[in-house]
Design a protein around this motif. Structure first.
Motif, short mmCIF file in Angstrom:
data_model
loop_
_atom_site.label_atom_id
_atom_site.label_comp_id
_atom_site.label_asym_id
_atom_site.label_seq_id
_atom_site.Cartn_x
_atom_site.Cartn_y
_atom_site.Cartn_z
N TYR A 1 0.83 -1.21 0.00
CA TYR A 1 0.00 0.00 0.00
C TYR A 1 0.87 1.26 0.00
CZ TYR A 1 -3.10 3.72 1.35
OH TYR A 1 -3.78 4.92 1.38
N CYS A 2 1.89 1.28 0.85
CA CYS A 2 2.77 2.45 0.92
C CYS A 2 3.42 2.74 -0.43
CB CYS A 2 3.84 2.24 1.99
SG CYS A 2 3.24 2.26 3.68
N ALA A 3 3.88 1.68 -1.10
CA ALA A 3 4.53 1.86 -2.40
C ALA A 3 3.55 2.40 -3.43
CB ALA A 3 5.12 0.54 -2.88
N LEU A 4 2.35 1.81 -3.48
CA LEU A 4 1.37 2.23 -4.49
C LEU A 4 0.83 3.63 -4.21
CD1 LEU A 4 -0.68 -1.08 -4.89
CD2 LEU A 4 1.18 -0.24 -6.34
N ALA A 5 0.72 3.98 -2.93
CA ALA A 5 0.17 5.29 -2.56
C ALA A 5 1.22 6.39 -2.59
CB ALA A 5 -0.46 5.21 -1.18
N GLY A 6 2.48 6.02 -2.86
CA GLY A 6 3.55 7.01 -2.88
C GLY A 6 3.88 7.54 -1.50
N GLN A 7 3.69 6.70 -0.49
CA GLN A 7 3.94 7.09 0.90
C GLN A 7 5.21 6.40 1.41
OE1 GLN A 7 2.36 9.34 2.53
NE2 GLN A 7 0.42 9.58 1.43
#
Length: 201
Positions: free
Chosen positions: A152-158
């Protein structure tokens, strides 16, 4: 029409310190939550592929859903949870402290665990490989909270941060993202949020 991928974490497990964590099974609550979703397969929309980690608890989540949809389960061993074999089972309070460190120091191995950075690269590569040849329909990935949060962090740019974790409750949460853009539509939600959408459609 946009194509959606969902990442679903296995729900509650039977904790057994004498059994390797990857071999843990779902407990009665976990099985019941999966059964409720399997009983309303249309809640998974146009899903025509189910791809699972090879860990027992993930497969026990994926197979009832695949059976309900008339699909086979594609097993991807590299979708496993972050590798914690260096410590094995940890009591809950100690596990939470080490997990905090895992997310807080993503480039460092905490007590021999796989680093968060390495686990993130691994799950992202698996998802990309699976979606590279996917031409139609929706996809359901079934896996784990730790690597799911890293995805999720990778896909959300977080940045890698535990504040994006699925939170307490034993798992059984999901998020979705657009396959073309790889952008998440929202954060984690429990399995049960999928069910009312069927009754109101």
């Amino acid at each position: 029409m946009s194509r959606i991928a969902r990442y679903l974490t296995h729900p509650q497990v039977q904790v057994d310190p004498l059994v390797p964590v990857p071999e843990w099974s779902l407990n009665a609550v976990g099985h019941a939550r999966v059964a409720a979703l399997a009983a309303t397969p249309a809640a998974l929309g146009r899903t025509n592929r189910i791809i699972s980690s090879a860990e027992v608890k993930a497969l026990q989540t994926a197979h009832p859903l695949a059976d309900a949809l008339g699909l086979a389960v594609e097993t991807r061993p590299a979708m496993h949870e972050n590798d914690r074999s260096a410590t094995g089972f940890l009591p809950p309070d100690e596990f939470e402290r080490v997990a905090d460190q895992f997310f807080a120091h993503p480039t460092q191995s905490v007590r021999g665990w796989e680093t968060a950075q390495a686990a993130q690269a691994r799950i992202l590569a698996e998802v990309d490989a699976c979606l590279a040849g996917h031409a139609q329909g929706d996809v359901l990935f079934v896996g784990h909270g730790g690597v799911g949060t890293l995805l999720y962090c990778a896909l959300a740019g977080q940045p890698i941060d535990r504040r994006f974790d699925q939170g307490p409750g034993g798992g059984g949460c999901w998020f979705e993202f657009d396959i073309a853009t790889r952008k998440p539509a929202s954060g984690w939600q429990p399995i049960e949020t999928l069910l009312p959408s069927l009754t109101h459609s």
